[in-house]
Design an enzyme around this catalytic site. Structure first.
Site, PDB file in Angstrom:
ATOM      1  N   LYS A 155      26.348  38.883  37.720  1.00 40.57           N
ATOM      2  CA  LYS A 155      26.257  37.738  36.819  1.00 40.57           C
ATOM      3  C   LYS A 155      24.791  37.356  36.614  1.00 40.57           C
ATOM      4  CE  LYS A 155      30.866  36.188  38.129  1.00 40.57           C
ATOM      5  NZ  LYS A 155      31.688  35.394  39.058  1.00 40.57           N
ATOM      6  N   ASP A 206      33.716  27.793  34.611  1.00 35.92           N
ATOM      7  CA  ASP A 206      34.846  28.628  35.055  1.00 35.92           C
ATOM      8  C   ASP A 206      36.178  28.077  34.546  1.00 35.92           C
ATOM      9  OD1 ASP A 206      34.096  30.926  36.377  1.00 35.92           O
ATOM     10  OD2 ASP A 206      33.746  29.903  38.289  1.00 35.92           O
ATOM     11  N   GLN A 216      31.616  30.562  43.496  1.00 40.73           N
ATOM     12  CA  GLN A 216      32.278  31.859  43.658  1.00 40.73           C
ATOM     13  C   GLN A 216      33.411  31.749  44.687  1.00 40.73           C
ATOM     14  OE1 GLN A 216      31.540  34.824  41.875  1.00 40.73           O
ATOM     15  NE2 GLN A 216      33.444  35.471  42.852  1.00 40.73           N
TER      16      GLN A 216
END
Ligand code: NAP
Length: 282
Positions: free
Chosen positions: A39, A106, A83
């Protein structure tokens, strides 16, 4: 899509806003490290500011919440990504729900989950299902009126995937069936799919006989299986037996190299969407 985003990012920068993404990484799960690294690399290539905050596995929940609060208030950061998975002492829900919904790239905050379910485009769509939808749209695969079967009902992939396919618009208007671990005779359901989207986390579970001839198969799964012939000692496979399904499908995504890169692209897209909210009015 990455090239389109690079153009949008350059335009935002000219207006004084460099989109910024913060990734919070707790512990030393090797797959999580690899994802966050990919990422970060994608952010560099696209011209996004990014920062990775690495914390030890034993980090207490309150410390993590305090970090999220700090990032919520950091003007350089427009998108926050925590994460997963988080270590067991941390209530992942509490941490994810602490992220400012305007920075929740997200799409895990209830405000964004609700907006996506309602079809409100101001909500952040979770990157993986959003990427699958874009993959279908940009590959010219019609979803309207077709039967899409989603295997998996997680909050990260399966559920939002079903919601996006149901919406009225491009990449939507499908007739959607969702399967999960309690579904009986799953093959009899997957064989009905014009578009089969699999997100189970079960290596090569979907075999060729579970796929309708001419179906489009999207394999979201990423599984490590031991393989002493590979230099790392393992290889990555999807949830679909690629060789078997390929023989009957009209189109199929590979693992790796299919849904994964789209997920990263949509994370960048969501970060740009987040940054746009902060551009001063002309
Ligand atoms: P998850 O939270 O573990 O959910 C798995 C889902 O599959 C659950 O809904 C589960 O049903 C269902 N399932 C498991 N075994 C089943 C069976 N035998 N028959 C029918 N359904 C079954 O996983 P996830 O986060 O959705 O991720 C799924 C996979 O996608 C994983 O391999 C993950 O690594 C991968 N992934 C890839 C990306 C990417 O960017 N490429 C992003 C996210 C995830 P129940 O709900 O009944 O337990």
């Amino acid at each position: 899509m990455r090239a389109e985003l690079a153009g949008e990012i350059a335009a935002l920068r000219r207006r004084g806003v460099t989109p910024g993404l913060a990734a919070v990484l707790v512990g030393d799960n090797p797959a999580s490290h690899a994802y966050v690294q990919m990422k970060g690399r994608a952010c560099d290539e696209a011209g996004l500011f990014h920062e990775t905050l690495r914390l030890p596995a034993a980090t207490p929940e309150d410390e993590l919440v305090a970090l999220v609060d700090r990032l919520n208030g950091d003007p350089r950061i427009h998108g926050i990504l925590v994460q997963l998975p988080l270590p067991p002492q941390v209530d992942a829900r509490r941490v994810l729900h602490r992220v400012d919904p305007r920075k929740d790239v997200d799409g895990f905050h209830p405000e964004n989950v609700g907006k996506v379910a309602m079809g409100d485009p101001s909500g952040f769509r979770p990157a993986t299902p959003y990427g699958v939808q874009q993959l279908l749209i940009r590959s010219g695969i019609e979803t309207k009126g077709r039967h899409a079967v989603v295997v998996g009902r997680s909050l990260v992939v399966g559920r939002p995937m079903a919601s996006l396919l149901l919406q009225d618009g491009p990449g939507g208007n499908a007739t959607v069936t969702v399967c999960h671990s309690r579904t009986r005779d799953i093959g009899s359901v997957t064989r009905l799919a014009d578009i089969l989207i699999v997100a189970m986390g079960k290596p090569e579970f979907i075999t060729g006989d579970m796929v309708k001839p001419g179906a489009v198969v999207i394999d979201v799964g990423v599984n490590r299986v031991d393989d002493p012939t590979h230099k790392k000692g393992y290889r990555l496979v999807g949830d679909v037996n690629f060789a078997e399904a390929r023989a009957v499908a009209e189109a199929i995504t590979p693992v790796p190299g299919g849904v994964g890169p789209m997920t990263i692209t949509m994370l960048l897209h969501n970060t740009v969407q987040a940054a746009r909210q902060w551009v001063p009015a002309a």
